[in-house]
Design a protein around this motif. Structure first.
Motif: not given
Length: 150
Positions: A69, A103-109, A112-113, A126, A137
């Motif tokens: 990520q 940039y922050l990774p999406s917590e809905t991917t 991330w799960h 970040c 990040t």
């Protein structure tokens, strides 16, 4: 990694000689081809901490996903900094790199799960670099000996 993504020890990564924590730090190019090295280090660190076989596998997958990520949005030529240290709950892992924009990774991917399933805790942050468009990040994980295998 300093505030500008360059080498050097920071208060967060400097070895503390309090006798209570062991720290291992690895810095390498933020490239997908380097992720197997981090996964191998993760295996060694958690095995040394007496994690079970399932927890070792979970830890390796979680570290692999966190690195993945961060490698994608990493600034060209950036360094991936991985710090492992023992804490009462298990192993704390901090993985960071410099990005060309905040940039922050999406917590809905799905990725991330995977992280939330395989770790005791996970969070991303970040830190913008003043006067520049980029940022640093970081994904912080806590790997527990019994995360998925009880």
């Amino acid at each position: 990694m300093d505030a500008h993504g360059r080498g050097g020890l920071t208060p967060q990564t400097r070895f503390q000689s309090d006798g209570l924590s062991d720290r291992v730090e690895l810095r390498l190019p933020a490239e997908a081809e380097q992720i197997p090295l981090v996964r191998t280090l993760a295996h060694g660190v958690v095995a040394r901490a007496d994690f079970g076989l399932d927890a070792i596998s979970d830890a390796k997958m979680a570290v692999d996903e966190a690195c993945s990520q961060l490698v994608q949005p990493a600034e060209l030529g950036a360094v991936l900094c991985c710090v492992f240290h023992e804490i009462p709950e298990g192993i704390a892992v901090s993985i960071s790199t410099r990005t060309s924009r905040p940039y922050l990774p999406s917590e809905t991917t799905f990725g991330w799960h995977v992280l939330t399933t395989l770790t005791h805790s996970v969070k991303a942050r970040c830190e913008p670099i003043p006067g520049e468009t980029g940022g640093t990040t970081t994904i912080d994980l806590v790997l527990a000996p019994g995360t998925s295998d009880g």
